[in-house]
Design an enzyme around this catalytic site. Structure first.
Site, PDB file in Angstrom:
ATOM      1  N   ASP A  85       4.424  13.611  -9.239  1.00  0.00           N
ATOM      2  CA  ASP A  85       3.469  12.847  -9.333  1.00  0.00           C
ATOM      3  C   ASP A  85       4.384  11.850  -9.887  1.00  0.00           C
ATOM      4  O   ASP A  85       5.575  11.114 -10.583  1.00  0.00           O
ATOM      5  CB  ASP A  85       2.976  13.264 -11.067  1.00  0.00           C
ATOM      6  CG  ASP A  85       2.393  12.427 -11.643  1.00  0.00           C
ATOM      7  OD1 ASP A  85       1.761  11.345 -10.602  1.00  0.00           O
ATOM      8  OD2 ASP A  85       1.278  12.915 -12.677  1.00  0.00           O
ATOM      9  N   LYS A 145      -2.555   0.849   7.149  1.00  0.00           N
ATOM     10  CA  LYS A 145      -3.189   0.773   7.183  1.00  0.00           C
ATOM     11  C   LYS A 145      -4.163   0.430   6.148  1.00  0.00           C
ATOM     12  O   LYS A 145      -4.719   1.400   5.925  1.00  0.00           O
ATOM     13  CB  LYS A 145      -3.417  -0.637   8.781  1.00  0.00           C
ATOM     14  CG  LYS A 145      -4.616   1.070   9.337  1.00  0.00           C
ATOM     15  CD  LYS A 145      -6.238   0.560   9.643  1.00  0.00           C
ATOM     16  CE  LYS A 145      -7.041   0.757   8.628  1.00  0.00           C
ATOM     17  NZ  LYS A 145      -7.584   1.085   8.470  1.00  0.00           N
ATOM     18  N   LYS A 179      -4.614   5.361  21.238  1.00  0.00           N
ATOM     19  CA  LYS A 179      -5.594   5.491  21.948  1.00  0.00           C
ATOM     20  C   LYS A 179      -5.189   5.632  23.186  1.00  0.00           C
ATOM     21  O   LYS A 179      -5.153   4.315  23.314  1.00  0.00           O
ATOM     22  CB  LYS A 179      -7.420   4.725  21.272  1.00  0.00           C
ATOM     23  CG  LYS A 179      -7.286   5.111  19.922  1.00  0.00           C
ATOM     24  CD  LYS A 179      -8.823   4.891  19.527  1.00  0.00           C
ATOM     25  CE  LYS A 179      -9.212   4.552  18.593  1.00  0.00           C
ATOM     26  NZ  LYS A 179      -9.527   5.833  18.157  1.00  0.00           N
ATOM     27  N   ASP A 232     -10.550  -2.959   6.209  1.00  0.00           N
ATOM     28  CA  ASP A 232     -10.763  -1.139   6.777  1.00  0.00           C
ATOM     29  C   ASP A 232     -10.643  -1.648   8.791  1.00  0.00           C
ATOM     30  O   ASP A 232      -9.635  -0.626   8.628  1.00  0.00           O
ATOM     31  CB  ASP A 232     -11.675  -0.960   6.431  1.00  0.00           C
ATOM     32  CG  ASP A 232     -11.596   0.078   6.410  1.00  0.00           C
ATOM     33  OD1 ASP A 232     -10.574   1.159   7.062  1.00  0.00           O
ATOM     34  OD2 ASP A 232     -12.990   1.103   7.040  1.00  0.00           O
ATOM     35  N   HIS A 237      -7.484  -3.426  13.931  1.00  0.00           N
ATOM     36  CA  HIS A 237      -8.566  -2.669  14.349  1.00  0.00           C
ATOM     37  C   HIS A 237      -8.877  -3.162  16.025  1.00  0.00           C
ATOM     38  O   HIS A 237      -8.073  -3.262  16.535  1.00  0.00           O
ATOM     39  CB  HIS A 237      -9.548  -1.291  14.640  1.00  0.00           C
ATOM     40  CG  HIS A 237      -8.624   0.033  13.370  1.00  0.00           C
ATOM     41  ND1 HIS A 237      -7.409   0.323  13.800  1.00  0.00           N
ATOM     42  CD2 HIS A 237      -9.123   0.606  12.352  1.00  0.00           C
ATOM     43  CE1 HIS A 237      -7.274   1.217  12.492  1.00  0.00           C
ATOM     44  NE2 HIS A 237      -8.627   1.341  12.902  1.00  0.00           N
ATOM     45  N   LYS A 341     -21.137   0.571   9.635  1.00  0.00           N
ATOM     46  CA  LYS A 341     -20.972   2.196   9.462  1.00  0.00           C
ATOM     47  C   LYS A 341     -22.634   2.382   9.416  1.00  0.00           C
ATOM     48  O   LYS A 341     -23.192   0.981   9.511  1.00  0.00           O
ATOM     49  CB  LYS A 341     -20.510   2.432   8.036  1.00  0.00           C
ATOM     50  CG  LYS A 341     -19.206   2.163   7.536  1.00  0.00           C
ATOM     51  CD  LYS A 341     -18.253   3.198   8.480  1.00  0.00           C
ATOM     52  CE  LYS A 341     -17.112   2.918   7.308  1.00  0.00           C
ATOM     53  NZ  LYS A 341     -15.353   3.206   8.442  1.00  0.00           N
TER      54      LYS A 341
END
Ligand code: BG6
Length: 487
Positions: A85, A145, A179, A232, A237, A341
């Site tokens: 912890d 990231k 990728k 995000d 990306h 999203k």
């Protein structure tokens, strides 16, 4: 590739990223014979698991994902778990003693510390590692990231990590760079002669970069409220994809040459702030709607660990930006970025739209497009104009010349994390972000975020299952353009 024995220590070792991505990727690497027989994977978390519990958990997770479980015993034998912890002040002395005990006597191996934990923990973790005497000359650290929330916090984290690990020991991961199609973009551009002469503003009208996801954010509110689509997805990306499309040819296929060229692109991005942010950016947040054939809740009603707050109302689950690279090659060519999203389909692609023919002798033509599809089915399409078969009036139709990686090469396309984890073990940082790259990306993102925050207006709503708010269409519509495909 390196088959040197290594100890891979994962902080956040039972978390979402570790269980969904890292462990399955490592299992594939093990099955493909890419790990040295002595290589160990040591997960650290607060969960109180024993080695046996952790192995059982991994077994169950892999089985649920439908993984190939042949030789699983060998893979499970590599796994260890240390309960620790690190959230309290003064650290967890017993936990660190356990990690030391496990690593003692293996100082000659490569040591990789993978921080699959929130960015504010990176500096403190690295300090703890040094205090525990665990950092050896051949140690490396992997940072997930997003690196920080803005330029200032990114610099601070880089400074803190930099006190313990040198730049060449620091691997900032952006899994999009692992990728296959993304790597293929470099090959397509720099191993073929026909594209380079037309890869510029004389021939290209604009570029679209889309990363659309059907998933929402259930259970991720704690993270997503503080991130949003910009931090995000766009800061990392999408900007990385933009760099690979826009960069100049490097003189060598080498880590510094490639990253130098990417930084130059980021530094050439035209800053967007103030009133321009209104014109050149769009943000949206999904509301209740239909995804596939089921009704799904809006962002504010997603089941999550914490109830929605004021921050939740301001957070964008969709972002679109009209960017410009201010240099000789790209003058006047817009780069449209969009990500969201709860879009109607999962689709990541780069579309390079060429200009119209200078003089058309046929009615109904449309400009050529090169489509680089990252997912779901990786491939490259060139949309060319062809004549529809038949007598009478010549009728034109765009048809794709198509390369499907699956058909051309067969076999399984490895997950990005497999490639990147093997690169870390081999000490190859080419596909990782250098400090100046990450900071240059934040330098461009910061004023947009600051303007959004200053206006205080919430993002435009869009129902789950549609391709973003109306503003996204208007962003291109104003200049008579449309998104490549209605998602
Ligand atoms: C991650 C983001 O970096 O990328 C997630 O944090 C996102 O929000 C994911 O879902 C998308 O990755 P991929 O490989 O599924 O396109």
């Amino acid at each position: 590739l390196s088959r040197r024995p290594a100890d891979l220590v994962i902080f956040g070792g039972t978390g979402d990223l570790a269980m969904r991505k890292l462990i399955p990727a490592l299992q594939h690497c093990d099955r493909d014979g890419l790990l040295a027989p002595q290589t160990r994977i040591i997960a650290m978390s607060r969960s109180g698991l024993t080695d046996a519990d952790f192995r059982g958990k991994v077994h169950a997770e892999l089985a649920e994902r439908g993984a190939d479980l042949r030789d699983l015993g060998r893979f499970l034998g590599r796994l260890h778990h240390v309960s620790i912890d690190v959230s309290g002040d003064g650290g967890d002395a017993r936990g660190w003693a356990r990690v030391r005990g496990l690593l003692a006597g293996h100082e000659q191996r490569d040591r990789v510390f993978y921080l699959a934990s929130p960015p504010m923990t990176f500096g403190p973790f690295c300090r703890e590692l040094r205090l525990a005497g665990l950092v050896t000359p051949s140690s490396r650290v992997v940072l997930e990231k997003p690196l920080g929330r803005n330029l200032e916090s990114a610099r601070r984290i880089n400074d803190e990590v930099g006190e313990i690990f040198s730049e060449s020991q620091t691997f900032r991961i952006d899994h999009y760079l692992g990728k296959e199609t993304v790597q293929n973009l470099l090959v397509l551009r720099f191993a073929n002669a026909f594209l380079e002469p037309i890869w510029n503003s004389l021939w290209i009208d604009h570029v679209q970069i889309t990363v659309a996801e059907t998933v929402g954010t259930p259970g991720r509110r704690g993270y997503y409220d503080h991130a949003g689509a910009m931090r995000d997805m766009v800061q990392n990306h999408l900007l990385q994809l933009l760099c690979l499309v826009a960069m100049e040819p490097p003189s060598r296929n080498d880590r510094e040459a490639i990253r130098d060229e990417k930084v130059k692109v980021l530094e050439s991005l035209r800053p967007i702030s103030g009133t321009e942010a209104d014109r050149f950016t769009v943000r949206g947040q999904y509301t209740e709607g239909i995804a596939g054939d089921r009704r799904v809740p809006g962002y504010l009603d997603e089941p999550g660990s914490t109830p929605p707050t004021r921050a939740s109302r301001q957070v964008e689950t969709f972002a679109a930006i009209r960017a410009e690279v201010k240099n000789w090659r790209w003058a006047g060519v817009p780069f449209y970025l969009r990500t969201g999203k709860r879009m109607p389909t999962r689709c990541s692609e780069i579309v390079v739209q060429f200009k119209d023919v200078p003089h058309s002798i046929f009615p109904g033509g449309s400009p050529n497009k090169l489509v680089l599809r990252l997912q779901p089915s990786e491939g490259i399409q060139m949309h060319i104009m062809a004549k529809e078969p038949g007598a009478g009036e010549v009728a034109l139709r765009p048809v794709p010349l198509e390369l499907s990686f699956g058909k051309a090469f067969g076999g399984r396309v490895p997950d990005a994390y497999e490639r990147l984890l093997m690169d870390v073990l081999a000490g190859n940082p080419t596909l990782f972000m250098r400090r100046d790259e990450v900071e240059a990306a934040w330098r461009w993102i910061d004023p947009i975020l600051a303007t959004w925050e200053a206006t205080g207006t919430p993002p435009e709503p869009y129902p789950a299952g549609v391709a973003g708010p109306p503003g996204a269409r208007e962003l291109l519509g104003r200049s008579g353009r449309t998104w490549h495909e209605e998602l």
